[in-house]
Structures are given as structure tokens and as C-alpha cells.
Design a protein around this motif. Structure first.
Motif, PDB file in Angstrom:
ATOM      1  N   GLU A  52       1.085  -1.236   0.310  1.00  0.00           N
ATOM      2  CA  GLU A  52      -0.536  -0.349  -0.216  1.00  0.00           C
ATOM      3  C   GLU A  52       1.314   1.247  -0.236  1.00  0.00           C
ATOM      4  O   GLU A  52       1.277   1.438   1.184  1.00  0.00           O
ATOM      5  CB  GLU A  52      -0.846  -0.055   1.266  1.00  0.00           C
ATOM      6  CG  GLU A  52      -1.835   1.696   1.393  1.00  0.00           C
ATOM      7  CD  GLU A  52      -2.873   1.463   2.260  1.00  0.00           C
ATOM      8  OE1 GLU A  52      -4.467   1.105   2.085  1.00  0.00           O
ATOM      9  OE2 GLU A  52      -2.664   1.600   3.498  1.00  0.00           O
ATOM     10  N   SER A  53       0.546   2.196  -0.988  1.00  0.00           N
ATOM     11  CA  SER A  53       1.127   3.696  -0.828  1.00  0.00           C
ATOM     12  C   SER A  53       1.065   4.311   0.333  1.00  0.00           C
ATOM     13  O   SER A  53      -0.014   4.516   0.312  1.00  0.00           O
ATOM     14  CB  SER A  53       0.981   4.011  -2.474  1.00  0.00           C
ATOM     15  OG  SER A  53       1.723   5.707  -2.467  1.00  0.00           O
ATOM     16  N   GLY A  58      -4.833   5.005   0.021  1.00  0.00           N
ATOM     17  CA  GLY A  58      -6.395   4.360  -1.004  1.00  0.00           C
ATOM     18  C   GLY A  58      -5.730   2.872  -1.974  1.00  0.00           C
ATOM     19  O   GLY A  58      -6.374   2.688  -2.940  1.00  0.00           O
ATOM     20  N   TYR A  59      -4.006   4.102  -2.138  1.00  0.00           N
ATOM     21  CA  TYR A  59      -3.841   2.445  -3.902  1.00  0.00           C
ATOM     22  C   TYR A  59      -2.776   1.609  -3.388  1.00  0.00           C
ATOM     23  O   TYR A  59      -2.082   1.999  -2.437  1.00  0.00           O
ATOM     24  CB  TYR A  59      -2.782   4.002  -5.043  1.00  0.00           C
ATOM     25  CG  TYR A  59      -4.086   4.511  -4.947  1.00  0.00           C
ATOM     26  CD1 TYR A  59      -3.828   4.395  -6.668  1.00  0.00           C
ATOM     27  CD2 TYR A  59      -5.085   5.775  -4.949  1.00  0.00           C
ATOM     28  CE1 TYR A  59      -5.252   5.657  -7.184  1.00  0.00           C
ATOM     29  CE2 TYR A  59      -5.258   6.847  -5.627  1.00  0.00           C
ATOM     30  CZ  TYR A  59      -5.637   6.245  -6.826  1.00  0.00           C
ATOM     31  OH  TYR A  59      -6.412   7.521  -7.280  1.00  0.00           O
ATOM     32  N   LYS A  60      -3.025   0.621  -4.381  1.00  0.00           N
ATOM     33  CA  LYS A  60      -1.997   0.001  -3.738  1.00  0.00           C
ATOM     34  C   LYS A  60      -0.981  -0.878  -5.066  1.00  0.00           C
ATOM     35  O   LYS A  60      -1.714  -0.335  -6.124  1.00  0.00           O
ATOM     36  CB  LYS A  60      -2.857  -1.450  -3.397  1.00  0.00           C
ATOM     37  CG  LYS A  60      -3.329  -1.329  -2.068  1.00  0.00           C
ATOM     38  CD  LYS A  60      -4.357  -2.513  -1.708  1.00  0.00           C
ATOM     39  CE  LYS A  60      -4.933  -2.295  -0.365  1.00  0.00           C
ATOM     40  NZ  LYS A  60      -6.088  -0.794  -0.511  1.00  0.00           N
ATOM     41  N   VAL A  61      -0.358  -0.930  -4.793  1.00  0.00           N
ATOM     42  CA  VAL A  61       1.113  -1.993  -5.692  1.00  0.00           C
ATOM     43  C   VAL A  61      -0.044  -3.364  -6.477  1.00  0.00           C
ATOM     44  O   VAL A  61      -0.321  -4.235  -6.296  1.00  0.00           O
ATOM     45  CB  VAL A  61       2.305  -2.587  -5.937  1.00  0.00           C
ATOM     46  CG1 VAL A  61       3.400  -2.976  -7.287  1.00  0.00           C
ATOM     47  CG2 VAL A  61       3.074  -0.838  -5.599  1.00  0.00           C
ATOM     48  N   GLN A  62      -0.068  -3.174  -8.446  1.00  0.00           N
ATOM     49  CA  GLN A  62      -0.648  -3.852  -9.311  1.00  0.00           C
ATOM     50  C   GLN A  62      -0.002  -4.584  -9.844  1.00  0.00           C
ATOM     51  O   GLN A  62       0.607  -3.265 -10.492  1.00  0.00           O
ATOM     52  CB  GLN A  62      -2.138  -3.899  -9.941  1.00  0.00           C
ATOM     53  CG  GLN A  62      -2.765  -4.702  -9.970  1.00  0.00           C
ATOM     54  CD  GLN A  62      -4.360  -4.326 -10.429  1.00  0.00           C
ATOM     55  OE1 GLN A  62      -5.331  -3.271 -10.187  1.00  0.00           O
ATOM     56  NE2 GLN A  62      -5.545  -5.194 -11.258  1.00  0.00           N
ATOM     57  N   CYS A  63      -0.319  -5.705 -10.160  1.00  0.00           N
ATOM     58  CA  CYS A  63       0.800  -5.884 -11.943  1.00  0.00           C
ATOM     59  C   CYS A  63      -0.287  -6.221 -12.922  1.00  0.00           C
ATOM     60  O   CYS A  63      -1.285  -6.518 -12.847  1.00  0.00           O
ATOM     61  CB  CYS A  63       1.405  -7.358 -11.488  1.00  0.00           C
ATOM     62  SG  CYS A  63       2.441  -7.343 -10.302  1.00  0.00           S
ATOM     63  N   ILE A  64       0.063  -5.309 -14.305  1.00  0.00           N
ATOM     64  CA  ILE A  64      -0.992  -5.077 -14.951  1.00  0.00           C
ATOM     65  C   ILE A  64       0.196  -5.600 -16.520  1.00  0.00           C
ATOM     66  O   ILE A  64       1.245  -4.883 -16.349  1.00  0.00           O
ATOM     67  CB  ILE A  64      -1.446  -4.154 -15.750  1.00  0.00           C
ATOM     68  CG1 ILE A  64      -0.269  -2.506 -16.247  1.00  0.00           C
ATOM     69  CG2 ILE A  64      -2.387  -3.325 -14.689  1.00  0.00           C
ATOM     70  CD1 ILE A  64      -1.043  -1.593 -16.379  1.00  0.00           C
ATOM     71  N   ASN A  65      -0.438  -6.586 -17.748  1.00  0.00           N
ATOM     72  CA  ASN A  65      -0.154  -6.587 -18.352  1.00  0.00           C
ATOM     73  C   ASN A  65      -0.413  -6.122 -19.605  1.00  0.00           C
ATOM     74  O   ASN A  65      -1.073  -5.328 -20.160  1.00  0.00           O
ATOM     75  CB  ASN A  65       0.465  -8.191 -18.629  1.00  0.00           C
ATOM     76  CG  ASN A  65       0.376  -9.348 -20.513  1.00  0.00           C
ATOM     77  OD1 ASN A  65      -0.379  -9.226 -20.342  1.00  0.00           O
ATOM     78  ND2 ASN A  65       1.563  -8.673 -20.156  1.00  0.00           N
ATOM     79  N   SER A  77      -2.749   1.024  -8.463  1.00  0.00           N
ATOM     80  CA  SER A  77      -4.745   1.122  -8.369  1.00  0.00           C
ATOM     81  C   SER A  77      -5.359   0.881  -6.778  1.00  0.00           C
ATOM     82  O   SER A  77      -4.569   0.392  -5.891  1.00  0.00           O
ATOM     83  CB  SER A  77      -5.204  -0.466  -9.037  1.00  0.00           C
ATOM     84  OG  SER A  77      -4.365  -1.692  -8.278  1.00  0.00           O
ATOM     85  N   VAL A  78      -6.806   0.239  -6.843  1.00  0.00           N
ATOM     86  CA  VAL A  78      -7.653   0.530  -5.760  1.00  0.00           C
ATOM     87  C   VAL A  78      -7.333  -1.175  -5.534  1.00  0.00           C
ATOM     88  O   VAL A  78      -7.256  -1.533  -3.920  1.00  0.00           O
ATOM     89  CB  VAL A  78      -9.011   0.598  -5.852  1.00  0.00           C
ATOM     90  CG1 VAL A  78     -10.086   1.026  -4.712  1.00  0.00           C
ATOM     91  CG2 VAL A  78      -8.814   2.399  -6.650  1.00  0.00           C
ATOM     92  N   THR A  79      -7.270  -1.588  -5.867  1.00  0.00           N
ATOM     93  CA  THR A  79      -7.674  -2.871  -6.185  1.00  0.00           C
ATOM     94  C   THR A  79      -5.944  -3.875  -4.911  1.00  0.00           C
ATOM     95  O   THR A  79      -5.298  -4.240  -3.996  1.00  0.00           O
ATOM     96  CB  THR A  79      -8.279  -4.384  -6.580  1.00  0.00           C
ATOM     97  OG1 THR A  79      -7.201  -4.238  -7.767  1.00  0.00           O
ATOM     98  CG2 THR A  79      -9.637  -3.841  -7.177  1.00  0.00           C
ATOM     99  N   GLY A  80      -5.408  -3.443  -6.240  1.00  0.00           N
ATOM    100  CA  GLY A  80      -3.662  -4.291  -5.735  1.00  0.00           C
ATOM    101  C   GLY A  80      -3.592  -5.259  -6.275  1.00  0.00           C
ATOM    102  O   GLY A  80      -4.196  -6.756  -6.029  1.00  0.00           O
ATOM    103  N   SER A  81      -2.061  -5.998  -6.395  1.00  0.00           N
ATOM    104  CA  SER A  81      -2.148  -7.443  -6.069  1.00  0.00           C
ATOM    105  C   SER A  81      -1.533  -7.773  -5.104  1.00  0.00           C
ATOM    106  O   SER A  81      -1.179  -7.411  -4.348  1.00  0.00           O
ATOM    107  CB  SER A  81      -0.705  -7.514  -7.259  1.00  0.00           C
ATOM    108  OG  SER A  81      -1.626  -7.645  -8.833  1.00  0.00           O
ATOM    109  N   ILE A  82      -1.659  -9.119  -4.823  1.00  0.00           N
ATOM    110  CA  ILE A  82      -1.103  -9.955  -3.764  1.00  0.00           C
ATOM    111  C   ILE A  82       0.612 -10.487  -4.590  1.00  0.00           C
ATOM    112  O   ILE A  82       0.260 -11.433  -5.432  1.00  0.00           O
ATOM    113  CB  ILE A  82      -1.844 -11.249  -3.366  1.00  0.00           C
ATOM    114  CG1 ILE A  82      -3.467 -10.761  -3.274  1.00  0.00           C
ATOM    115  CG2 ILE A  82      -1.826 -11.725  -2.100  1.00  0.00           C
ATOM    116  CD1 ILE A  82      -4.228 -11.843  -2.956  1.00  0.00           C
TER     117      ILE A  82
END
Length: 208
Positions: A52-53, A58-65, A77-82
Motif C-alpha cells: 500500500e502506498s 487508498g492505492y496499492k501496487v498492482q501487476c498489469i500486462n 490501483s485501488v485493488t492491488g495485487s497479492i
């Protein structure tokens, strides 16, 4: 990142990059990814977490492709990756947990004197001034009556990191007789022996 000496940074408008540590975008909080663990619980190997930043609430690190790329990007993003916490040594699962590994944080204590190797005058809580980085700082033994206080030193002056001289980033175990470097954590400088007019002295230097 250990190899580059830089820090993961990411903002809501930019993908992640490696920063020298001057940006507030490098500050994160480790939060549990499910209800089994809560705030204040101990973090352990293989725990599932989200990053979490701190600066962007309210923002978390997420992996996107991206479809045209084979790799993933890190964004906020709001959801974030685990993510799962793993040790940095690839042989860790087969090793005795008492082994000293490359990169371990240690304290060096004297067997004959109640004391720990310590650096005089380090800045534990502040950014290290450039002029301090290039000075030769005194390394000595800090007296610590462990038998009386029943506690270990909590000062960063006594915290060191063992580095291998080859295959530095593998995190493999140390063996007796192996060469090593000893880095002082707060100053990121190395214990060194300097030949002076008064004889050999132990001090800190910045690794060149």
C-alpha cells in the motif's frame, strides 16, 4: 533494490521505477491480503501481502500486462495485487535456519568483553550528508553489560551486513575461511583497515 541501491517507486499516473530514495513515492506499507492476519501481527516467510502506498492513500501496487509485451508493469490501483514474501536465497528451503547467509544483518559481540562492534557518530535517523560519506569514521567496541541488562543493543550503530565478495546477490550461506565485506547499515560504508602514521586503524570507508 539491493544490487542497485535504489528503491521501488510508483505513482497513480506513472508505472514503477527505481528511485534514489528522494521521492515520497518510495514509501509503502505491508498490509495483509486476507482476514487471517491483521495489523500488528508478525510478518513471516510465505505470508501473502499487498503493498500500500503511503503517499497515495487508498492505492496499492498492482501487476498489469500489456498485450504487446511479454512482461508485466507495476502500477497503482485501488485493488492491488497479492505478493508472497520469499527469502532472497534460492536454497533457503533446504538450509538449516541457523546458517548465516550473504546479506544477513548481524551484530558482532566480543567474547571476553561485554561489548559490540560499533560505529561512532553515525546518523541513524537522518539522511547521510555527503561529507560524512567520505570521512574515515571510528570503529570501536561499545560496552554493553548484557548479563546485567538482559537485552541486546538497539542502536543502529551496532548493525552490520555481511556481504560476499563473489556471487553477492545469491544469498548463499557463508563457510569458514570465506572472504567477506562488512557493511555498516546506517552509513552504507564498509569496515576497513587503514595504514596511518600511528599504525593500523579500523575505520569506515565508502566502497569504490
Amino acid at each position: 533494490m539491493q544490487a542497485s541501491g535504489r528503491y521501488l517507486a510508483v505513482t497513480p499516473t506513472d508505472s514503477a521505477w527505481l528511485d534514489k530514495g528522494n521521492s515520497e513515492a518510495t514509501l509503502f506499507r505491508l498490509v495483509p491480503s486476507h482476514q487471517e492476519k491483521g495489523w500488528g501481527d508478525d510478518l513471516a516467510i510465505n505470508d501473502s501481502i499487498k503493498l500500500e502506498s503511503i503517499n497515495y492513500k487508498g492505492y496499492k501496487v498492482q501487476c498489469i500486462n500489456y498485450p504487446l509485451e511479454t512482461s508485466y508493469h507495476l502500477v497503482l490501483s485501488v485493488t492491488g495485487s497479492i505478493f508472497s514474501i520469499k527469502p532472497h536465497c534460492y536454497k533457503r528451503s533446504t538450509l538449516n535456519p541457523q546458517y548465516i547467509l550473504g546479506g544477513n544483518v548481524i551484530m558482532l559481540s566480543s567474547l571476553k568483553i561485554d561489548g559490540y562492534v560499533s560505529v561512532k557518530g553515525s546518523f541513524v535517523n537522518d539522511k547521510l550528508p555527503d561529507e560524512f560519506k567520505w570521512s574515515h569514521n571510528e570503529v570501536g567496541l561499545r560496552r554493553w553489560r548484557q548479563g546485567f541488562f538482559k537485552v541486546l543493543p538497539f542502536s543502529g550503530n551496532t548493525f552490520f551486513q555481511l556481504e560476499k565478495t563473489t556471487h553477492i546477490w545469491t544469498g548463499n550461506p557463508f563457510v569458514f575461511g570465506e572472504e567477506c565485506r562488512i557493511k555498516h547499515l546506517p552509513t552504507q560504508q564498509y569496515i576497513s583497515v587503514k595504514d596511518t602514521s600511528d599504525g593500523l586503524k579500523v575505520c569506515l570507508i565508502q566502497q569504490l
